[in-house]
Design a protein around this motif. Sequence first.
Motif, PDB file in Angstrom:
ATOM      1  N   SER A 171      15.719   1.685   1.863  1.00  0.00           N
ATOM      2  CA  SER A 171      16.690   0.721   2.394  1.00  0.00           C
ATOM      3  C   SER A 171      18.077   1.350   2.523  1.00  0.00           C
ATOM      4  CB  SER A 171      16.738  -0.545   1.534  1.00  0.00           C
ATOM      5  OG  SER A 171      17.218  -0.257   0.250  1.00  0.00           O
ATOM      6  N   SER A 172      18.431   2.278   1.655  1.00  0.00           N
ATOM      7  CA  SER A 172      19.723   2.971   1.788  1.00  0.00           C
ATOM      8  C   SER A 172      19.740   3.827   3.047  1.00  0.00           C
ATOM      9  CB  SER A 172      19.999   3.851   0.572  1.00  0.00           C
ATOM     10  OG  SER A 172      20.241   3.068  -0.555  1.00  0.00           O
ATOM     11  N   VAL A 173      18.627   4.509   3.310  1.00  0.00           N
ATOM     12  CA  VAL A 173      18.533   5.310   4.529  1.00  0.00           C
ATOM     13  C   VAL A 173      18.677   4.403   5.743  1.00  0.00           C
ATOM     14  CG1 VAL A 173      16.972   6.731   5.939  1.00  0.00           C
ATOM     15  CG2 VAL A 173      17.185   7.160   3.484  1.00  0.00           C
ATOM     16  N   GLU A 174      18.031   3.234   5.700  1.00  0.00           N
ATOM     17  CA  GLU A 174      18.123   2.287   6.814  1.00  0.00           C
ATOM     18  C   GLU A 174      19.566   1.832   7.027  1.00  0.00           C
ATOM     19  OE1 GLU A 174      15.463  -0.802   5.624  1.00  0.00           O
ATOM     20  OE2 GLU A 174      13.704   0.480   5.853  1.00  0.00           O
TER      21      GLU A 174
ATOM     22  N   ARG B  47       0.825  -1.218   0.000  1.00  0.00           N
ATOM     23  CA  ARG B  47       0.000   0.000   0.000  1.00  0.00           C
ATOM     24  C   ARG B  47       0.858   1.266   0.000  1.00  0.00           C
ATOM     25  NH1 ARG B  47      -5.280  -1.929   1.198  1.00  0.00           N
ATOM     26  NH2 ARG B  47      -5.187  -3.879   2.319  1.00  0.00           N
ATOM     27  N   ASP B  48       2.041   1.145  -0.584  1.00  0.00           N
ATOM     28  CA  ASP B  48       2.985   2.255  -0.649  1.00  0.00           C
ATOM     29  C   ASP B  48       3.679   2.194  -2.013  1.00  0.00           C
ATOM     30  OD1 ASP B  48       5.140   4.000  -0.489  1.00  0.00           O
ATOM     31  OD2 ASP B  48       5.741   3.359   1.519  1.00  0.00           O
ATOM     32  N   PRO B  49       3.323   3.102  -2.925  1.00  0.00           N
ATOM     33  CA  PRO B  49       3.902   3.053  -4.273  1.00  0.00           C
ATOM     34  C   PRO B  49       5.434   3.146  -4.280  1.00  0.00           C
ATOM     35  CG  PRO B  49       2.059   4.582  -4.219  1.00  0.00           C
ATOM     36  CD  PRO B  49       2.314   4.161  -2.812  1.00  0.00           C
ATOM     37  N   ALA B  50       6.000   3.982  -3.417  1.00  0.00           N
ATOM     38  CA  ALA B  50       7.461   4.115  -3.385  1.00  0.00           C
ATOM     39  C   ALA B  50       8.112   2.825  -2.905  1.00  0.00           C
ATOM     40  CB  ALA B  50       7.863   5.287  -2.495  1.00  0.00           C
ATOM     41  N   LEU B  51       7.553   2.225  -1.881  1.00  0.00           N
ATOM     42  CA  LEU B  51       8.095   0.971  -1.372  1.00  0.00           C
ATOM     43  C   LEU B  51       7.938  -0.135  -2.407  1.00  0.00           C
ATOM     44  CD1 LEU B  51       9.316  -0.841   0.776  1.00  0.00           C
ATOM     45  CD2 LEU B  51       7.033  -1.030   1.806  1.00  0.00           C
TER      46      LEU B  51
ATOM     47  N   ILE C  22      13.537  11.646   4.549  1.00  0.00           N
ATOM     48  CA  ILE C  22      14.995  11.697   4.410  1.00  0.00           C
ATOM     49  C   ILE C  22      15.409  11.061   3.084  1.00  0.00           C
ATOM     50  CG2 ILE C  22      17.188  10.874   5.360  1.00  0.00           C
ATOM     51  CD1 ILE C  22      15.813  10.991   8.153  1.00  0.00           C
ATOM     52  N   ALA C  23      14.785   9.933   2.756  1.00  0.00           N
ATOM     53  CA  ALA C  23      15.096   9.254   1.491  1.00  0.00           C
ATOM     54  C   ALA C  23      14.790  10.172   0.307  1.00  0.00           C
ATOM     55  CB  ALA C  23      14.301   7.955   1.383  1.00  0.00           C
ATOM     56  N   ALA C  24      13.634  10.817   0.342  1.00  0.00           N
ATOM     57  CA  ALA C  24      13.250  11.708  -0.755  1.00  0.00           C
ATOM     58  C   ALA C  24      14.189  12.904  -0.853  1.00  0.00           C
ATOM     59  CB  ALA C  24      11.812  12.178  -0.563  1.00  0.00           C
ATOM     60  N   GLU C  25      14.531  13.491   0.276  1.00  0.00           N
ATOM     61  CA  GLU C  25      15.405  14.672   0.275  1.00  0.00           C
ATOM     62  C   GLU C  25      16.819  14.360  -0.192  1.00  0.00           C
ATOM     63  OE1 GLU C  25      15.208  16.165   4.273  1.00  0.00           O
ATOM     64  OE2 GLU C  25      13.234  17.056   3.977  1.00  0.00           O
ATOM     65  N   ASN C  26      17.263  13.124   0.006  1.00  0.00           N
ATOM     66  CA  ASN C  26      18.626  12.749  -0.358  1.00  0.00           C
ATOM     67  C   ASN C  26      18.687  11.889  -1.614  1.00  0.00           C
ATOM     68  OD1 ASN C  26      20.551  13.679   1.937  1.00  0.00           O
ATOM     69  ND2 ASN C  26      18.727  12.915   2.978  1.00  0.00           N
TER      70      ASN C  26
END
Length: 172
Positions: free
Chosen positions: A147-150, A23-27, A138-142
């Motif tokens: 998973s990279s943010v994690e 239920r998350d298009p980005a994920l 944070i993921a969007a801003e960077n």
Amino acid sequence: MTLSDLLERDATRFQRFLLARTRDPALAEDLMQEARLKLINQAPAGDIANPVPYIFQMLANMVEDHRRSERSREARGRAWGDRGEGLEPNRAEHITPEITALDRDMLEQTMAALDELPEKTRVILLAYRVEGKPQKQIAAENDLSLSSVEKHLQRGYRALVDIRNKLDAGFG
């Protein structure tokens, strides 16, 4: 036809499958990209008798792995957020110049350890822990995947645990 080719041929169908479960298009897109890489880099040995169900099961496993990781990350975040609360309720009454100097030294050592982190890791850790930004933001801003943010946060947490252990050993 390889599994990777099959994934690309029916990408819309597999993407809908992921979207229905997350239920998350980005994920869903991140997991689809991860599946592409997995099938390109780690193609299973031998022929798969039923390749479409194999891919669906692989995607379902990836969704479950992500959920498990998310639960673990949330628990870790709660543990880090709760650490220290209520341990010394009357500490302000007992502050001495020595305690202030020790606290200042611990802060300086912690900041020095943070400065040794790769810049992206430090920025992400501070954005999440200090500024309270959600990982997705944070993921969007960077321009990174979640998973990279994690992974950056895990690296940052390891550094914090190391410095805490070092400081505890020095004052123990």
